[in-house]
Design a protein around this motif. Sequence first.
Motif, mmCIF file in Angstrom:
data_model
loop_
_atom_site.group_PDB
_atom_site.id
_atom_site.type_symbol
_atom_site.label_atom_id
_atom_site.label_comp_id
_atom_site.label_asym_id
_atom_site.label_seq_id
_atom_site.Cartn_x
_atom_site.Cartn_y
_atom_site.Cartn_z
ATOM 1 N N PRO A 1 0.844 -1.201 0.000
ATOM 2 C CA PRO A 1 0.000 0.000 0.000
ATOM 3 C C PRO A 1 0.880 1.253 0.000
ATOM 4 C CG PRO A 1 -0.765 -1.555 1.655
ATOM 5 C CD PRO A 1 0.566 -2.053 1.156
ATOM 6 N N GLN A 2 0.346 2.338 -0.532
ATOM 7 C CA GLN A 2 1.060 3.622 -0.582
ATOM 8 C C GLN A 2 0.055 4.706 -0.231
ATOM 9 O OE1 GLN A 2 4.304 4.431 -1.402
ATOM 10 N NE2 GLN A 2 3.950 6.628 -1.351
ATOM 11 N N GLY A 3 0.216 5.348 0.888
ATOM 12 C CA GLY A 3 -0.738 6.380 1.294
ATOM 13 C C GLY A 3 -1.889 5.789 2.083
ATOM 14 N N ARG A 4 -2.880 6.628 2.365
ATOM 15 C CA ARG A 4 -3.992 6.202 3.224
ATOM 16 C C ARG A 4 -5.306 6.032 2.485
ATOM 17 N NH1 ARG A 4 -1.674 10.447 6.667
ATOM 18 N NH2 ARG A 4 -3.293 11.777 5.827
ATOM 19 N N LYS A 5 -5.307 6.269 1.191
ATOM 20 C CA LYS A 5 -6.570 6.253 0.455
ATOM 21 C C LYS A 5 -6.689 5.064 -0.487
ATOM 22 C CE LYS A 5 -6.956 11.222 0.772
ATOM 23 N NZ LYS A 5 -6.894 12.484 0.044
ATOM 24 N N SER B 1 -8.946 2.072 1.116
ATOM 25 C CA SER B 1 -8.279 2.066 2.418
ATOM 26 C C SER B 1 -6.977 1.271 2.350
ATOM 27 C CB SER B 1 -9.196 1.431 3.480
ATOM 28 O OG SER B 1 -9.291 0.032 3.272
ATOM 29 N N ILE B 2 -6.154 1.469 3.359
ATOM 30 C CA ILE B 2 -4.900 0.721 3.446
ATOM 31 C C ILE B 2 -5.188 -0.777 3.511
ATOM 32 C CG2 ILE B 2 -2.887 0.266 4.902
ATOM 33 C CD1 ILE B 2 -3.011 3.248 5.742
ATOM 34 N N ASP B 3 -6.192 -1.175 4.300
ATOM 35 C CA ASP B 3 -6.524 -2.595 4.438
ATOM 36 C C ASP B 3 -6.939 -3.211 3.103
ATOM 37 O OD1 ASP B 3 -5.937 -2.583 7.153
ATOM 38 O OD2 ASP B 3 -8.017 -2.226 7.752
ATOM 39 N N GLU B 4 -7.741 -2.496 2.333
ATOM 40 C CA GLU B 4 -8.142 -3.008 1.019
ATOM 41 C C GLU B 4 -6.941 -3.089 0.086
ATOM 42 O OE1 GLU B 4 -12.737 -1.522 0.613
ATOM 43 O OE2 GLU B 4 -11.150 -0.057 0.254
ATOM 44 N N ALA B 5 -6.067 -2.087 0.131
ATOM 45 C CA ALA B 5 -4.866 -2.087 -0.709
ATOM 46 C C ALA B 5 -3.942 -3.246 -0.331
ATOM 47 C CB ALA B 5 -4.138 -0.756 -0.587
ATOM 48 N N GLU B 6 -3.887 -3.574 0.941
ATOM 49 C CA GLU B 6 -3.022 -4.670 1.414
ATOM 50 C C GLU B 6 -3.409 -6.000 0.777
ATOM 51 O OE1 GLU B 6 0.014 -6.512 3.034
ATOM 52 O OE2 GLU B 6 -0.276 -4.403 3.526
ATOM 53 N N THR B 7 -4.678 -6.187 0.458
ATOM 54 C CA THR B 7 -5.129 -7.456 -0.146
ATOM 55 C C THR B 7 -4.566 -7.637 -1.554
ATOM 56 O OG1 THR B 7 -7.170 -6.562 -1.106
ATOM 57 C CG2 THR B 7 -7.293 -7.394 1.177
ATOM 58 N N LEU B 8 -4.033 -6.555 -2.141
ATOM 59 C CA LEU B 8 -3.496 -6.619 -3.507
ATOM 60 C C LEU B 8 -1.992 -6.888 -3.534
ATOM 61 C CD1 LEU B 8 -5.438 -3.602 -5.042
ATOM 62 C CD2 LEU B 8 -6.101 -6.017 -4.977
ATOM 63 N N ARG B 9 -1.352 -6.922 -2.380
ATOM 64 C CA ARG B 9 0.097 -7.142 -2.310
ATOM 65 C C ARG B 9 0.491 -8.401 -3.099
ATOM 66 N NH1 ARG B 9 4.297 -5.706 1.639
ATOM 67 N NH2 ARG B 9 2.687 -4.586 2.823
ATOM 68 N N GLY B 10 1.489 -8.245 -3.966
ATOM 69 C CA GLY B 10 1.999 -9.372 -4.749
ATOM 70 C C GLY B 10 1.246 -9.642 -6.043
#
Length: 91
Positions: free
Chosen positions: A13-17, A71-80
């Motif tokens: 994730p990058q940023g808070r949005k 959100s950061i949490d939603e963006a985290e699900t895209l890692r990788g």
Amino acid sequence: MQGFIAIAQVVRPQGRKGEVLAEILTDFPSRFEGLQRAFLDDPGNAPRDVTIENTWLHKGRVVLQFAGIGSIDEAETLRGRYVLVPEEEKV
């Protein structure tokens, strides 16, 4: 991922949005300018169609803002995950 080529891979994730930072896998980083549609790989399933709301280059990588990821949490699900485009759109 047959029929697609990977142009980036989400690093974190990058940023808070909900933005994500991605490693550029293409020799043509300028292709991200104006990119509005891509696909995300979804292991075990067909690649998922995504709308790109914004992109910008940052320290040799690209920051992507996908529609529906706020959100950061939603963006985290895209890692990788790989950001894909159809083979016929390759530069």
